[in-house]
Design a protein around this motif. Structure first.
Motif, PDB file in Angstrom:
ATOM      1  N   HIS A  84      36.348  21.838  57.643  1.00 39.56           N
ATOM      2  CA  HIS A  84      35.796  21.881  56.293  1.00 39.56           C
ATOM      3  C   HIS A  84      34.545  22.758  56.281  1.00 39.56           C
ATOM      4  CE1 HIS A  84      38.324  18.401  56.351  1.00 39.56           C
ATOM      5  NE2 HIS A  84      37.402  17.573  56.799  1.00 39.56           N
ATOM      6  N   ILE A  85      34.222  23.282  55.116  1.00 37.87           N
ATOM      7  CA  ILE A  85      32.938  23.976  54.970  1.00 37.87           C
ATOM      8  C   ILE A  85      32.024  23.125  54.085  1.00 37.87           C
ATOM      9  CG2 ILE A  85      33.894  26.239  55.450  1.00 37.87           C
ATOM     10  CD1 ILE A  85      33.814  26.864  52.466  1.00 37.87           C
ATOM     11  N   VAL A  86      30.725  23.252  54.337  1.00 37.90           N
ATOM     12  CA  VAL A  86      29.719  22.339  53.801  1.00 37.90           C
ATOM     13  C   VAL A  86      28.658  23.138  53.055  1.00 37.90           C
ATOM     14  CG1 VAL A  86      28.174  20.432  54.395  1.00 37.90           C
ATOM     15  CG2 VAL A  86      30.060  21.036  55.952  1.00 37.90           C
ATOM     16  N   SER A  87      28.337  22.763  51.840  1.00 41.00           N
ATOM     17  CA  SER A  87      27.307  23.497  51.106  1.00 41.00           C
ATOM     18  C   SER A  87      25.927  23.206  51.692  1.00 41.00           C
ATOM     19  CB  SER A  87      27.329  23.143  49.617  1.00 41.00           C
ATOM     20  OG  SER A  87      26.856  21.830  49.388  1.00 41.00           O
ATOM     21  N   THR A  88      25.087  24.220  51.713  1.00 44.55           N
ATOM     22  CA  THR A  88      23.692  23.997  52.092  1.00 44.55           C
ATOM     23  C   THR A  88      22.900  23.449  50.909  1.00 44.55           C
ATOM     24  OG1 THR A  88      23.150  26.301  51.569  1.00 44.55           O
ATOM     25  CG2 THR A  88      23.708  25.785  53.866  1.00 44.55           C
ATOM     26  N   LEU A  89      23.447  23.567  49.709  1.00 45.95           N
ATOM     27  CA  LEU A  89      22.843  22.921  48.545  1.00 45.95           C
ATOM     28  C   LEU A  89      23.147  21.433  48.601  1.00 45.95           C
ATOM     29  CD1 LEU A  89      21.430  23.142  45.714  1.00 45.95           C
ATOM     30  CD2 LEU A  89      23.753  23.202  44.759  1.00 45.95           C
ATOM     31  N   HIS A  90      22.116  20.627  48.548  1.00 47.29           N
ATOM     32  CA  HIS A  90      22.267  19.183  48.446  1.00 47.29           C
ATOM     33  C   HIS A  90      21.785  18.750  47.062  1.00 47.29           C
ATOM     34  CE1 HIS A  90      22.464  18.119  53.013  1.00 47.29           C
ATOM     35  NE2 HIS A  90      23.099  19.253  52.739  1.00 47.29           N
ATOM     36  N   PHE A  91      22.434  17.764  46.499  1.00 41.87           N
ATOM     37  CA  PHE A  91      22.140  17.331  45.134  1.00 41.87           C
ATOM     38  C   PHE A  91      22.427  15.843  45.023  1.00 41.87           C
ATOM     39  CE2 PHE A  91      26.438  18.993  45.509  1.00 41.87           C
ATOM     40  CZ  PHE A  91      27.202  17.946  45.031  1.00 41.87           C
ATOM     41  N   ARG A  92      21.942  15.236  43.960  1.00 41.63           N
ATOM     42  CA  ARG A  92      22.285  13.846  43.673  1.00 41.63           C
ATOM     43  C   ARG A  92      23.349  13.815  42.580  1.00 41.63           C
ATOM     44  NH1 ARG A  92      18.038   9.235  41.693  1.00 41.63           N
ATOM     45  NH2 ARG A  92      18.126  10.539  39.816  1.00 41.63           N
ATOM     46  N   ASP A  93      22.955  13.983  41.344  1.00 42.02           N
ATOM     47  CA  ASP A  93      23.914  13.998  40.236  1.00 42.02           C
ATOM     48  C   ASP A  93      24.154  15.448  39.832  1.00 42.02           C
ATOM     49  OD1 ASP A  93      23.553  11.259  40.380  1.00 42.02           O
ATOM     50  OD2 ASP A  93      22.188  11.191  38.658  1.00 42.02           O
ATOM     51  N   ALA A  94      25.421  15.787  39.517  1.00 40.64           N
ATOM     52  CA  ALA A  94      25.696  17.202  39.256  1.00 40.64           C
ATOM     53  C   ALA A  94      27.022  17.394  38.541  1.00 40.64           C
ATOM     54  CB  ALA A  94      25.719  17.988  40.571  1.00 40.64           C
ATOM     55  N   HIS A  95      27.145  18.552  37.937  1.00 41.56           N
ATOM     56  CA  HIS A  95      28.406  19.092  37.420  1.00 41.56           C
ATOM     57  C   HIS A  95      28.868  20.120  38.440  1.00 41.56           C
ATOM     58  CE1 HIS A  95      30.224  22.052  34.190  1.00 41.56           C
ATOM     59  NE2 HIS A  95      31.114  21.707  35.113  1.00 41.56           N
ATOM     60  N   ILE A  96      30.057  19.931  38.974  1.00 38.35           N
ATOM     61  CA  ILE A  96      30.596  20.763  40.047  1.00 38.35           C
ATOM     62  C   ILE A  96      31.817  21.506  39.519  1.00 38.35           C
ATOM     63  CG2 ILE A  96      31.578  20.739  42.383  1.00 38.35           C
ATOM     64  CD1 ILE A  96      30.119  17.830  42.453  1.00 38.35           C
ATOM     65  N   HIS A  97      31.847  22.818  39.733  1.00 44.58           N
ATOM     66  CA  HIS A  97      32.937  23.667  39.255  1.00 44.58           C
ATOM     67  C   HIS A  97      33.576  24.373  40.441  1.00 44.58           C
ATOM     68  CE1 HIS A  97      34.926  26.518  36.379  1.00 44.58           C
ATOM     69  NE2 HIS A  97      34.829  27.334  37.420  1.00 44.58           N
ATOM     70  N   VAL A  98      34.898  24.253  40.571  1.00 43.23           N
ATOM     71  CA  VAL A  98      35.637  24.876  41.668  1.00 43.23           C
ATOM     72  C   VAL A  98      36.944  25.440  41.134  1.00 43.23           C
ATOM     73  CG1 VAL A  98      36.720  24.530  43.929  1.00 43.23           C
ATOM     74  CG2 VAL A  98      34.677  23.218  43.328  1.00 43.23           C
ATOM     75  N   GLU A  99      37.214  26.715  41.427  1.00 46.24           N
ATOM     76  CA  GLU A  99      38.502  27.324  41.099  1.00 46.24           C
ATOM     77  C   GLU A  99      39.273  27.546  42.397  1.00 46.24           C
ATOM     78  OE1 GLU A  99      37.955  30.700  38.483  1.00 46.24           O
ATOM     79  OE2 GLU A  99      36.427  29.611  37.329  1.00 46.24           O
ATOM     80  N   PHE A 100      40.590  27.327  42.356  1.00 46.67           N
ATOM     81  CA  PHE A 100      41.379  27.347  43.592  1.00 46.67           C
ATOM     82  C   PHE A 100      42.822  27.744  43.291  1.00 46.67           C
ATOM     83  CE2 PHE A 100      41.498  23.185  41.669  1.00 46.67           C
ATOM     84  CZ  PHE A 100      42.821  22.789  41.765  1.00 46.67           C
TER      85      PHE A 100
END
Length: 262
Positions: A84-100
């Motif tokens: 897996h790849i891991v974001s260096t951005l860490h967050f608590r609450d968020a809106h996450i957008h991913v296209e695949f």
């Protein structure tokens, strides 16, 4: 009425109207229009991958990723479901957008692992009749999708996920469950779905874990902040236009050396 009282009342009304307008703006920001892809990132989004630079993702060891870029898309590289790849951005609450995009052969199994614990499933489910917690749009192990919104392999698809992290007390015990609302390809597939402790034995902090991830997990239980993972599950799934809109002031870019000193 005294003129000062009138002034105070007017100020209160203006403040309430401003708050209502801000709330309305927040409501209209989610979900974005998914009818045309790629969806442009909003001004307040943090772009993790835009087709070129991969610097906002690292491997499970905290090192440079080995997923190749093909035609502007990151392609999952198979390594025993442990790449897996891991974001260096860490967050608590968020809106996450991913296209695949799923490959036209194999199952297309992958996922968006939020905080490494809660997986929005990616799987070839286009022709599925009876939906389960294993199909596209599910929160794996917690909740099946509300509808089958999956497109055929070879077409670009999109998740927009509004995530509120579980809240923990000083003993790292969950005292308020987290929740997710998610849209897939223009259809709502999760609505305020609640969840507590992670259930899967295969999530990255348990299966194939590393010292880098263990430090993140320790921090995450204290602060309720963490990364988003894109999953390797043995299929060359393509990802593009990945961005996150933090919904509070808790987001930061993780630097292990600095964090370990705290």
């Amino acid at each position: 009425m005294h003129k000062y009282a009138c002034g105070s009342l007017l100020l209160l009304i203006v403040s309430l109207l401003s708050l209502a307008a801000a709330a309305a703006d927040q409501d209209t920001a989610f979900p974005p229009d998914q009818s045309k892809l790629p969806v442009p990132p909003p001004d307040d989004a943090i772009v993790l991958f835009d087709g070129g630079d991969t610097g906002h993702f690292v491997s499970m060891k905290g090192e440079e990723i080995n997923w190749p870029i093909k035609d502007g898309a990151l392609v999952s590289t198979v390594r025993g479901h442990k790449n897996h790849i891991v974001s260096t951005l860490h967050f608590r609450d968020a809106h996450i957008h991913v296209e695949f995009m799923l490959p036209e052969t194999k199952s297309g199994n992958s996922g968006v692992y939020i905080h490494g614990n809660y997986e929005l499933q990616i799987l070839n489910s286009h022709k599925a009749k009876k939906l389960s917690q294993h199909h596209m749009g599910a929160i794996y192990g917690f909740s099946k999708p509300l509808a089958n919104a999956a497109r055929p392999p070879g077409e670009w698809q999109v998740y927009d996920i509004r995530y509120r992290a579980p809240r923990r007390d000083e003993n790292e015990k969950i005292v308020e469950k987290g929740h997710i609302t998610a849209y897939l390809n223009g259809k709502k597939v999760q609505e305020d779905t609640r969840f507590g402790e992670p259930r899967s034995v295969y999530h990255p902090y348990r299966y194939g874990t590393t010292p880098y991830l263990q430090e993140i997990w320790k921090q995450q239980k204290r602060t309720m902040t963490g990364p988003v993972f894109l999953q390797d599950h043995g299929n060359p799934v393509r990802f593009r236009n990945v961005w996150v809109r933090p919904l509070d002031d808790k987001a930061f870019f993780y630097e292990p050396d600095q964090q370990d000193k705290k």
